[in-house]
Design a protein around this motif. Structure first.
Motif, PDB file in Angstrom:
ATOM      1  N   ALA A 196     -22.402 -13.525  11.274  1.00 54.78           N
ATOM      2  CA  ALA A 196     -21.351 -13.808  10.298  1.00 54.78           C
ATOM      3  C   ALA A 196     -21.584 -12.940   9.076  1.00 54.78           C
ATOM      4  N   CYS A 197     -20.536 -12.770   8.271  1.00 47.47           N
ATOM      5  CA  CYS A 197     -20.785 -11.950   7.087  1.00 47.47           C
ATOM      6  C   CYS A 197     -21.644 -12.728   6.107  1.00 47.47           C
ATOM      7  N   PHE A 198     -22.333 -11.975   5.291  1.00 44.45           N
ATOM      8  CA  PHE A 198     -23.278 -12.543   4.345  1.00 44.45           C
ATOM      9  C   PHE A 198     -22.636 -13.598   3.441  1.00 44.45           C
ATOM     10  N   PRO A 199     -21.435 -13.344   2.907  1.00 53.08           N
ATOM     11  CA  PRO A 199     -20.831 -14.363   2.037  1.00 53.08           C
ATOM     12  C   PRO A 199     -20.699 -15.716   2.730  1.00 53.08           C
ATOM     13  N   LEU A 200     -20.381 -15.704   4.022  1.00 53.64           N
ATOM     14  CA  LEU A 200     -20.239 -16.976   4.729  1.00 53.64           C
ATOM     15  C   LEU A 200     -21.568 -17.724   4.740  1.00 53.64           C
ATOM     16  N   PRO A 222      -6.351  -9.188   8.295  1.00 57.23           N
ATOM     17  CA  PRO A 222      -7.129  -9.117   9.529  1.00 57.23           C
ATOM     18  C   PRO A 222      -8.632  -9.311   9.331  1.00 57.23           C
ATOM     19  N   CYS A 223      -9.032  -9.670   8.123  1.00 56.80           N
ATOM     20  CA  CYS A 223     -10.454  -9.726   7.885  1.00 56.80           C
ATOM     21  C   CYS A 223     -10.973 -11.148   8.098  1.00 56.80           C
ATOM     22  N   ARG A 224     -12.290 -11.297   8.137  1.00 56.81           N
ATOM     23  CA  ARG A 224     -12.882 -12.559   8.566  1.00 56.81           C
ATOM     24  C   ARG A 224     -12.650 -13.713   7.601  1.00 56.81           C
ATOM     25  N   LEU A 225     -12.423 -13.401   6.341  1.00 60.95           N
ATOM     26  CA  LEU A 225     -12.264 -14.465   5.356  1.00 60.95           C
ATOM     27  C   LEU A 225     -11.269 -15.516   5.835  1.00 60.95           C
ATOM     28  N   GLY A 226     -10.227 -15.057   6.524  1.00 60.99           N
ATOM     29  CA  GLY A 226      -9.196 -15.962   7.001  1.00 60.99           C
ATOM     30  C   GLY A 226      -9.705 -17.027   7.956  1.00 60.99           C
ATOM     31  N   HIS A 227     -10.859 -16.800   8.572  1.00 60.06           N
ATOM     32  CA  HIS A 227     -11.393 -17.816   9.476  1.00 60.06           C
ATOM     33  C   HIS A 227     -12.688 -18.431   8.969  1.00 60.06           C
ATOM     34  N   TYR A 228     -13.067 -18.111   7.751  1.00 61.11           N
ATOM     35  CA  TYR A 228     -14.276 -18.724   7.187  1.00 61.11           C
ATOM     36  C   TYR A 228     -14.213 -20.243   7.307  1.00 61.11           C
ATOM     37  N   ALA A 229     -13.117 -20.816   6.819  1.00 60.25           N
ATOM     38  CA  ALA A 229     -13.036 -22.270   6.726  1.00 60.25           C
ATOM     39  C   ALA A 229     -13.205 -22.917   8.097  1.00 60.25           C
ATOM     40  N   GLY A 231     -16.476  -1.939  -3.527  1.00 61.73           N
ATOM     41  CA  GLY A 231     -16.898  -2.611  -2.296  1.00 61.73           C
ATOM     42  C   GLY A 231     -16.282  -3.974  -2.128  1.00 61.73           C
ATOM     43  N   GLU A 232     -16.925  -4.770  -1.322  1.00 65.43           N
ATOM     44  CA  GLU A 232     -16.384  -6.074  -0.963  1.00 65.43           C
ATOM     45  C   GLU A 232     -16.428  -6.999  -2.166  1.00 65.43           C
ATOM     46  N   VAL A 233     -15.370  -7.747  -2.379  1.00 71.36           N
ATOM     47  CA  VAL A 233     -15.195  -8.457  -3.646  1.00 71.36           C
ATOM     48  C   VAL A 233     -16.304  -9.474  -3.903  1.00 71.36           C
ATOM     49  N   GLY A 262      -7.744  -4.425   5.695  1.00 68.53           N
ATOM     50  CA  GLY A 262      -8.247  -5.765   5.401  1.00 68.53           C
ATOM     51  C   GLY A 262      -9.285  -5.705   4.302  1.00 68.53           C
ATOM     52  N   GLY A 263      -9.591  -6.839   3.727  1.00 64.17           N
ATOM     53  CA  GLY A 263     -10.607  -6.891   2.676  1.00 64.17           C
ATOM     54  C   GLY A 263     -10.335  -5.863   1.592  1.00 64.17           C
ATOM     55  N   GLU A 264     -11.387  -5.182   1.154  1.00 67.63           N
ATOM     56  CA  GLU A 264     -11.232  -4.206   0.091  1.00 67.63           C
ATOM     57  C   GLU A 264     -11.465  -2.781   0.591  1.00 67.63           C
ATOM     58  N   ALA A 323     -21.528  -3.586   0.271  1.00 72.22           N
ATOM     59  CA  ALA A 323     -20.847  -4.364   1.291  1.00 72.22           C
ATOM     60  C   ALA A 323     -21.856  -5.215   2.032  1.00 72.22           C
ATOM     61  N   PRO A 324     -21.391  -6.321   2.586  1.00 72.12           N
ATOM     62  CA  PRO A 324     -22.292  -7.104   3.428  1.00 72.12           C
ATOM     63  C   PRO A 324     -22.468  -6.403   4.766  1.00 72.12           C
ATOM     64  N   PHE A 325     -23.620  -6.557   5.343  1.00 65.76           N
ATOM     65  CA  PHE A 325     -23.894  -6.025   6.675  1.00 65.76           C
ATOM     66  C   PHE A 325     -22.811  -6.523   7.635  1.00 65.76           C
ATOM     67  N   THR A 326     -22.344  -5.676   8.512  1.00 66.41           N
ATOM     68  CA  THR A 326     -21.291  -5.930   9.520  1.00 66.41           C
ATOM     69  C   THR A 326     -19.897  -6.146   8.940  1.00 66.41           C
ATOM     70  N   CYS A 327     -19.708  -5.940   7.667  1.00 66.57           N
ATOM     71  CA  CYS A 327     -18.367  -6.103   7.085  1.00 66.57           C
ATOM     72  C   CYS A 327     -17.434  -5.029   7.628  1.00 66.57           C
ATOM     73  N   MET A 328     -16.389  -5.447   8.304  1.00 68.58           N
ATOM     74  CA  MET A 328     -15.552  -4.482   9.022  1.00 68.58           C
ATOM     75  C   MET A 328     -14.774  -3.536   8.115  1.00 68.58           C
ATOM     76  N   PRO A 329     -14.035  -4.078   7.127  1.00 68.01           N
ATOM     77  CA  PRO A 329     -13.287  -3.143   6.281  1.00 68.01           C
ATOM     78  C   PRO A 329     -14.200  -2.145   5.571  1.00 68.01           C
ATOM     79  N   GLU A 330     -15.371  -2.604   5.153  1.00 65.17           N
ATOM     80  CA  GLU A 330     -16.250  -1.698   4.416  1.00 65.17           C
ATOM     81  C   GLU A 330     -16.957  -0.716   5.339  1.00 65.17           C
TER      82      GLU A 330
HETATM   83  S1  SF4 Z   1     -14.405  -8.299   3.611  1.00 63.36           S
HETATM   84 FE1  SF4 Z   1     -16.215  -8.126   4.857  1.00 63.36          FE
HETATM   85  S2  SF4 Z   1     -17.602  -9.652   4.089  1.00 63.36           S
HETATM   86 FE2  SF4 Z   1     -15.593 -10.159   3.300  1.00 63.36          FE
HETATM   87  S3  SF4 Z   1     -14.833 -11.602   4.811  1.00 63.36           S
HETATM   88 FE3  SF4 Z   1     -14.140  -9.576   5.408  1.00 63.36          FE
HETATM   89  S4  SF4 Z   1     -15.654  -8.860   6.883  1.00 63.36           S
HETATM   90 FE4  SF4 Z   1     -16.541 -10.567   5.768  1.00 63.36          FE
END
Ligand code: SF4
Ligand code: SF4
Lengths: 372, 425
Positions: free
Chosen positions: B48-52, B78-85, B222-224, B290-292, B315-322
């Motif tokens: 999972a991304c680091f923020p999660l 299309p980024c993962r934030l949408g499925h965090y919850a 980078g990622e917000v 997606g993302g930033e 950016a967090p490791f594995t962050c797709m947009p970054e």
């Molecule tokens: S921008 Fe990167 S770190 Fe943020 S939710 Fe999307 S994939 Fe995860």
């Protein structure tokens, strides 16, 4: 920067299709379409070690293996073709997206690969009206100097090919069989066929041999061969992870050599995927992830398989989320064993074989135990 | 109902203000710390991304203290934030917590959905009250961002290490306590002066040595989440500041709100910036990812023309947009000659390695400045205005393997259409 003019890509120019990522979802469509608007289509060879290595050298370190492999295919094509076709697949279905990395794909290969010929691209986006696969296809053909009528005819054929392709996959054919047949069939499809939404793949007639299943369940169950005492393993994952032996280290082949029946997530029809997805509080918005979760749910709810193998690329964003939901739900609501196989360019084949053998062994033991 | 929410930099002050103003009982989770991180990492999906992972750590901390509901941000892809919850709900469920999760999603074309959630949360308090609370929160957000900016400029100038940060802490505390819009403004003004004075006054006494040219200026893109949360980015801004580098984030939260939430007349400037970022990114990336991701590329290009000395991409490791951005930034760096350092961080990132990379980067920037000012030989250093490097590895920071074929700037030609400037019909 404005886009270069492509009208010098005349009849018979060669255009390269990299054998990676969306290739495993849409190859018959692209091939039929491009050939019909007058290109000679060259497909890169099947993934091999060398391709993977050269891809890894050109792509960013952090990228996932399928993306790196895609780079490898592009690099293999670049000297032999006049252009490489790298579409930007934003969305293949309203309300869903592909992966962010696919959204950046044409830009990434164009910038990162040296000595590229031209990159032919277009944005295909079903979330926006008028920019879907067909509309954008027509527009792309116009940009390449082809007539609208020609483009429409080509797209109609391509849709036929895509439908045939999905149909064979759903019946359990391998990618090569399905694609080969579909391309042949596509050429014979009359024009004016429907839109290519995978959603409209021909529905299978409900089976009658499993009265214990709910009607909606029968679609997939019907197509499964009888178990004959073998264990049945559900393989879920993105199309390129399932079908590209170079990316999955031959996982499918290794599993079938272990004497088990395989059901893949690619065998679900779009209706089945939709039916499972609509049960979720929030539908997965990645098209590939949606299918993965739907298959895991279906396999679990209907007890179709003895075990689930999820093929994941190391660092895959969508699968880190979707796989987690699938795995937790499988464990919480059933006792079906779940194995997540994470693969990257450093994964050793020997270790993979050991893990699969142990898993299948365990499934067989469980099966014997429950039968006695 | 005691509500909690995840941390992201100073945003807790704003969320707490707004929710309390609406009469909710708020439980602020402990600030992210090694222990909460450990809990988050243990319970979250490995990739999972680091923020999660940090979110999970926050939630576990808050739920253990008795929180009953979680307010969480969502997204539509299309980024993962949408499925965090969804994933977080699964994780918490398996851990045995039964917290209700209220997900605030950006409206998919329609605003009412979000509004309904807000009304639900607030127990249908009068609209005026909700708007008043949001306005109050907005004021605090602006104040906090302003203080962060002043701190980033003050730190390189301070003579007593940590004095500016101490003044900043005092200022944040007084903004946090302010009970009205006017009070917030006053606290912000006083705080900013305090920081500037502390930094300026302490450095004013040092007059030895050659007069320094202006401090190096680095843009942080980078990622917000990673940019806003110092715990996640291992205090990159502090570290750079202490090396004498001014930093400026590409995105402050107030800018984000201006760009995406405020109605046009207010957010006009910010929206113009969004357009400029897109234009700037266009030669490299022609579509949102997606993302930033798109912003990171565009900001890096703009920073070159805005005379920044360098760009740090976090950016967090594995962050797709970054990852998309990180694939393109070396090319931006090569073409425009602005040094870019991409940092992919997660729980395994060691402090020592990070510091070494930052120091090497700042060294490079120093040498470039010395060359520019005629104080040093070029020795392979490229400056603004130089022709793009021919081959590869021309830039110490562009870490790409070399290839025998040089190519023109901006990659090979693109045929077809992309970016939809002119529609299909
Ligand atoms: S921008 Fe990167 S770190 Fe943020 S939710 Fe999307 S994939 Fe995860
Ligand atoms: S979906 Fe996963 S494996 Fe596929 S390109 Fe995206 S990150 Fe890579």
């Amino acid at each position: 920067m404005s886009l270069a003019d492509g009208s010098d890509l005349r009849e018979g120019s060669t255009i390269g299709l990299p054998r990676g990522l969306h290739h495993y979802d849409l190859y018959p469509f692209w091939r039929t379409f491009l050939e019909d608007i007058g290109f000679r289509v060259v497909v890169s060879p099947p993934t091999c070690r060398r391709l993977v290595e050269q891809g890894c050298a050109a792509a960013a370190d952090e990228a996932c293996l399928p993306v790196k492999t895609f780079y490898g295919h592009v690099m293999d094509l670049r000297w032999n073709v006049e252009a490489v076709f790298v579409p930007r697949l934003v969305s293949l279905r309203p309300g869903t997206y592909t992966c962010p990395k696919m959204l950046g794909l044409p830009d990434m290969v164009r910038q990162n690969v040296r000595g590229m010929p031209r990159v032919v691209t277009a944005d295909f986006d079903e979330t926006r009206p008028g920019r879907g696969l067909l509309e954008a296809g027509v527009f792309l053909a116009r940009r390449l100097g082809r007539s609208r009528a020609l483009a429409k005819r080509a797209l109609a054929k391509a849709c036929g090919a895509l439908r045939a392709f999905r149909g064979s996959l759903e019946a359990g054919a391998s990618f090569d069989e399905a694609a080969g047949e579909a391309i042949r069939l596509g050429q014979a499809t009359p024009r004016g066929a429907n839109r290519p939404r995978p959603a409209q793949a021909a529905p299978m007639d409900p089976g009658t041999d499993r009265p214990d299943l709910s009607p909606e369940a029968k679609g997939c169950a019907r197509r499964l061969p009888p178990r004959n005492g073998k264990v049945r393993v559900g393989v879920i994952g993105h199309s390129y992870n399932i079908f590209d032996a170079g990316v999955s280290l031959g996982l499918m082949e290794k599993l079938s050599r272990l004497e088990c029946h395989l059901v893949t997530s690619e065998m679900l029809t779009e209706e089945e995927v939709q039916a499972e997805s609509s049960r979720l509080p929030k539908e997965i918005f990645w098209s590939a992830g949606r299918r993965v979760l739907a298959s895991a749910t279906k396999f679990r709810r209907e007890g179709l398989v003895d075990g689930v193998v999820h093929v994941v690329s190391f660092g895959c964003g969508p699968d880190s989320m979707v796989g987690e939901i699938a795995e937790r739900e499988t464990r919480r609501y059933s006792d079906i064993p779940y194995l997540a196989v994470t693969i990257d360019e450093h994964t050793a084949e020997a270790g993979l074989v050991t893990r699969l053998e142990a898993f299948v062994d365990m499934l067989e033991r469980r099966r014997r135990r429950t039968r006695t | 109902m005691r509500v909690t929410f995840p941390h992201m930099g100073n945003i807790w002050i704003i969320v707490k203000t707004v929710l309390e103003d609406l009469g909710l009982e708020v439980l602020v989770p402990p600030r992210p710390n090694p222990k909460s991180l450990e809990a988050g990492v243990r319970h979250s999906p490995e990739f999972a991304c680091f923020p999660l992972k940090l979110n999970i750590g926050d939630f576990v901390g808050a739920l253990d203290q008795g929180a009953e509901a979680i307010v969480m941000a969502g997204g539509i892809g299309p980024c993962r934030l949408g499925h965090y919850a969804q994933v977080e709900a699964q994780v918490l469920k398996d851990l045995g917590y039964s917290a209700e999760m209220v997900v605030l999603e950006p409206p998919r074309g329609r605003f009412p959905q979000l509004w309904d959630k807000i009304r639900y949360l607030t127990g249908h308090r009068p609209v005026g009250r909700v708007i008043g609370a949001l306005r109050f929160g907005w004021e605090k957000l602006k104040a906090l961002d302003e203080l962060d900016k002043v701190l980033a400029l003050g730190r390189p100038a301070e003579a007593v290490r940590g004095s500016a940060a101490a003044a900043h802490r005092r200022a944040v505390a007084s903004v946090c306590q302010a009970a009205s819009i006017a009070g917030t403004r006053k606290a912000a003004r006083a705080g900013a002066e305090d920081i500037a004075l502390t930094a300026g006054a302490s450095s004013g006494s040092v007059t030895l040595g050659p007069p320094r040219s202006r401090p190096l200026r680095v843009g942080v893109v980078g990622e917000v989440f990673m940019i806003q949360e110092p715990f996640a980015n291992q205090e990159v801004e502090r570290r750079l500041g202490e090396m004498g580098v001014e930093t400026r984030r590409a995105l402050y939260l107030s800018d984000w709100v201006r760009m995406h939430l405020l109605p046009p007349p207010v957010g006009l400037g910010a929206r113009r910036r969004v357009r400029r970022i897109r234009e700037a990114a266009r030669p490299y990336l022609r579509h949102f990812v997606g993302g930033e991701g798109l912003d990171s590329v565009g900001e890096a290009v703009l920073h070159e023309s805005e005379l920044y000395d360098g760009v740090i991409h976090i950016a967090p490791f594995t962050c797709m947009p970054e990852i998309v951005a990180a694939s393109l930034l070396p090319e931006v760096s090569r073409d425009l000659g602005i040094p870019v350092l991409s940092l992919f961080l997660d729980e395994h990132t060691g402090e020592a390695g990070l510091v070494t990379r930052l120091e090497a980067f700042v060294d490079l920037l120093e040498r470039r400045r010395a060359v520019r000012e005629g104080r040093a030989d070029r020795q392979g250093i490229r400056l603004r205005g130089d022709a793009p490097a021919g081959g590869h590895g021309g830039h110490p920071v562009a870490s790409r393997p070399s290839s025998p074929t040089p190519r023109e700037a901006h990659g090979c030609p693109l045929v077809g259409f992309s970016g939809w400037r002119r529609g299909p019909r």
